[in-house]
Design a protein around this motif. Structure first.
Motif, PDB file in Angstrom:
ATOM      1  N   ALA A   1       0.861  -1.188   0.000  1.00 57.23           N
ATOM      2  CA  ALA A   1       0.000   0.000   0.000  1.00 57.23           C
ATOM      3  C   ALA A   1       0.895   1.234   0.000  1.00 57.23           C
ATOM      4  N   CYS A   2       0.604   2.169  -0.891  1.00 58.71           N
ATOM      5  CA  CYS A   2       1.522   3.295  -1.127  1.00 58.71           C
ATOM      6  C   CYS A   2       0.931   4.647  -0.741  1.00 58.71           C
ATOM      7  N   LEU A   3       1.840   5.508  -0.324  1.00 63.73           N
ATOM      8  CA  LEU A   3       1.539   6.932  -0.178  1.00 63.73           C
ATOM      9  C   LEU A   3       2.633   7.698  -0.910  1.00 63.73           C
TER      10      LEU A   3
ATOM     11  N   LEU B   1       3.978   0.205   2.165  1.00 68.21           N
ATOM     12  CA  LEU B   1       3.876  -0.616   3.368  1.00 68.21           C
ATOM     13  C   LEU B   1       3.389  -2.010   2.964  1.00 68.21           C
TER      14      LEU B   1
ATOM     15  N   GLY C   1       4.459  -5.494   7.210  1.00 67.92           N
ATOM     16  CA  GLY C   1       4.949  -4.265   7.821  1.00 67.92           C
ATOM     17  C   GLY C   1       6.235  -3.743   7.200  1.00 67.92           C
TER      18      GLY C   1
ATOM     19  N   THR D   1       5.243   3.574  10.905  1.00 66.16           N
ATOM     20  CA  THR D   1       3.971   2.940  10.539  1.00 66.16           C
ATOM     21  C   THR D   1       2.796   3.772  11.054  1.00 66.16           C
ATOM     22  N   LEU D   2       2.928   4.268  12.272  1.00 64.24           N
ATOM     23  CA  LEU D   2       1.862   5.109  12.835  1.00 64.24           C
ATOM     24  C   LEU D   2       1.711   6.403  12.033  1.00 64.24           C
TER      25      LEU D   2
ATOM     26  N   PHE E   1       2.555   6.910   8.927  1.00 59.13           N
ATOM     27  CA  PHE E   1       1.998   6.525   7.625  1.00 59.13           C
ATOM     28  C   PHE E   1       0.482   6.327   7.741  1.00 59.13           C
ATOM     29  N   ALA E   2       0.074   5.618   8.775  1.00 61.03           N
ATOM     30  CA  ALA E   2      -1.350   5.302   8.962  1.00 61.03           C
ATOM     31  C   ALA E   2      -2.174   6.578   9.108  1.00 61.03           C
ATOM     32  N   ARG E   3      -1.687   7.481   9.943  1.00 63.35           N
ATOM     33  CA  ARG E   3      -2.451   8.706  10.200  1.00 63.35           C
ATOM     34  C   ARG E   3      -2.463   9.609   8.957  1.00 63.35           C
TER      35      ARG E   3
ATOM     36  N   ALA F   1      -2.211   8.649   5.811  1.00 61.63           N
ATOM     37  CA  ALA F   1      -3.080   8.033   4.798  1.00 61.63           C
ATOM     38  C   ALA F   1      -4.548   8.267   5.130  1.00 61.63           C
ATOM     39  N   ALA F   2      -4.912   8.104   6.400  1.00 60.38           N
ATOM     40  CA  ALA F   2      -6.317   8.258   6.786  1.00 60.38           C
ATOM     41  C   ALA F   2      -6.753   9.722   6.645  1.00 60.38           C
ATOM     42  N   LEU F   3      -5.899  10.644   7.026  1.00 62.43           N
ATOM     43  CA  LEU F   3      -6.257  12.056   6.898  1.00 62.43           C
ATOM     44  C   LEU F   3      -6.400  12.443   5.423  1.00 62.43           C
ATOM     45  N   ARG F   4      -5.537  11.898   4.586  1.00 60.88           N
ATOM     46  CA  ARG F   4      -5.658  12.221   3.158  1.00 60.88           C
ATOM     47  C   ARG F   4      -6.939  11.655   2.570  1.00 60.88           C
ATOM     48  N   GLN F   5      -7.267  10.406   2.921  1.00 63.37           N
ATOM     49  CA  GLN F   5      -8.487   9.855   2.336  1.00 63.37           C
ATOM     50  C   GLN F   5      -9.721  10.561   2.902  1.00 63.37           C
TER      51      GLN F   5
ATOM     52  N   ALA G   1      -6.983  10.453  13.405  1.00 65.05           N
ATOM     53  CA  ALA G   1      -7.205  10.171  11.982  1.00 65.05           C
ATOM     54  C   ALA G   1      -8.172   9.001  11.866  1.00 65.05           C
ATOM     55  N   CYS G   2      -9.193   9.150  11.045  1.00 61.98           N
ATOM     56  CA  CYS G   2     -10.301   8.185  11.017  1.00 61.98           C
ATOM     57  C   CYS G   2     -10.425   7.425   9.705  1.00 61.98           C
TER      58      CYS G   2
ATOM     59  N   THR H   1      -2.735  -1.494  13.778  1.00 57.06           N
ATOM     60  CA  THR H   1      -2.191  -0.259  13.203  1.00 57.06           C
ATOM     61  C   THR H   1      -1.718  -0.505  11.770  1.00 57.06           C
ATOM     62  N   LEU H   2      -1.075  -1.648  11.564  1.00 57.36           N
ATOM     63  CA  LEU H   2      -0.619  -1.987  10.211  1.00 57.36           C
ATOM     64  C   LEU H   2      -1.803  -2.168   9.268  1.00 57.36           C
TER      65      LEU H   2
ATOM     66  N   ALA I   1      -3.238   1.192   8.485  1.00 59.41           N
ATOM     67  CA  ALA I   1      -2.359   1.951   7.588  1.00 59.41           C
ATOM     68  C   ALA I   1      -2.530   1.505   6.144  1.00 59.41           C
TER      69      ALA I   1
ATOM     70  N   ALA J   1      -6.045   2.410   4.774  1.00 65.39           N
ATOM     71  CA  ALA J   1      -6.172   3.847   4.488  1.00 65.39           C
ATOM     72  C   ALA J   1      -5.424   4.218   3.216  1.00 65.39           C
TER      73      ALA J   1
ATOM     74  N   LEU K   1      -4.568   2.234   0.675  1.00 64.79           N
ATOM     75  CA  LEU K   1      -5.216   1.653  -0.509  1.00 64.79           C
ATOM     76  C   LEU K   1      -6.472   2.436  -0.876  1.00 64.79           C
TER      77      LEU K   1
ATOM     78  N   GLN L   1      -7.043   5.684  -0.251  1.00 68.75           N
ATOM     79  CA  GLN L   1      -6.727   6.986  -0.836  1.00 68.75           C
ATOM     80  C   GLN L   1      -6.136   6.818  -2.233  1.00 68.75           C
TER      81      GLN L   1
ATOM     82  N   LEU M   1      -9.059   6.452  -4.506  1.00 68.51           N
ATOM     83  CA  LEU M   1      -9.749   7.716  -4.755  1.00 68.51           C
ATOM     84  C   LEU M   1      -8.952   8.624  -5.696  1.00 68.51           C
TER      85      LEU M   1
END
Lengths: 146, 146
Positions: free
Chosen positions: A26-28, A44, A48, A127-128, A130-132, A134-138, B26-27, B127-128, B131, B134, B136, B138, B141
């Motif tokens: 999964a990419c950002l 990611l 992991g 990882t944290l 990245f997760a946050r 990615a979620a904020l962007r989506q 982040a949600c 968390t992984l 991440a 999220a 995938l 974004q 989208l």
């Protein structure tokens, strides 16, 4: 985003992200591991694994990058991604970097390079982050009211 | 997504996500921690805190949910999110759940409930998963070619 609004490096990044997705990563794009350092693509993996890919559209794009060695400490594997007509002999592949050939629509991994596993604490923190991110962007893409 | 394409619970989830973002969480909505279990909102805090929020638009929406106790083991804090006219006396708040009042556009945390920290291995795995999901989403989208 329409193709013509993307810079050449961004179009390669899109191809890289499609490629890595097909490898279950999964990419950002445009991730900032620390202030002043921005990587083109961070990916990611299912276990992991953290990969960083720098996209270079042409010789000048590569020679103007003086920061790439700073990227190595933020990933388990580092790759250069270049278009098929790039002069790959100028890339410092002996540093352990992998090589991806990519265009706007996809690509291929030509070499994996060396694996240098991240320390646990840094992997956890990255990882944290990245997760946050990615979620904020989506959320930003999905919720027009933000 | 236009408001009129969203179900009532999804509109509350949007308000919840806006609220939690203002609390630096982040949600992601509709997260599946394990097969057969889907939570309405999962939120990731700056220190890696994992919160789960279940959104109930009305009494019937709550009484038809027989799975909510299964959500507790996937988060550090669990919240119910309901609209202002919801009969909150029917919610099992004595189980340690927090309470959020929300509408389509935002909300307010009325009670934090109890904190029951996740075991480390589960937090790491969740968390992984968060991440990768999220990122995938974004990517889906952003890249219309996928």
């Amino acid at each position: 985003m329409p193709d013509d609004l993307l810079m050449p490096g961004q179009r390669i990044a899109r191809g890289v992200c499609r490629l890595l997705r097909s490898h279950d990563f999964a990419c950002l794009d445009e991730v900032v591991p620390k202030p002043g350092l921005r990587v083109d693509v961070m990916a990611l993996g299912p276990k992991g694994e953290i990969w960083v890919v720098e996209c270079k559209s042409c010789r000048a794009d590569f020679t103007s990058d003086r920061k790439w060695q700073g990227y190595l400490e933020w990933c388990d594997r580092f790759f250069w991604a270049v278009p098929p007509d790039f002069p790959t002999e100028i890339l410092p592949l002996d540093s352990g970097a992998g090589l991806i050939l990519a265009d706007d629509y996809g690509g291929e991994i030509l070499g994996q390079g060396a694996e240098t596993p991240l320390p646990g604490a840094r992997r956890k923190a990255m990882t944290l982050k990245f997760a946050r991110m990615a979620a904020l962007r989506q959320q930003g893409l999905r919720d027009p009211g933000l």
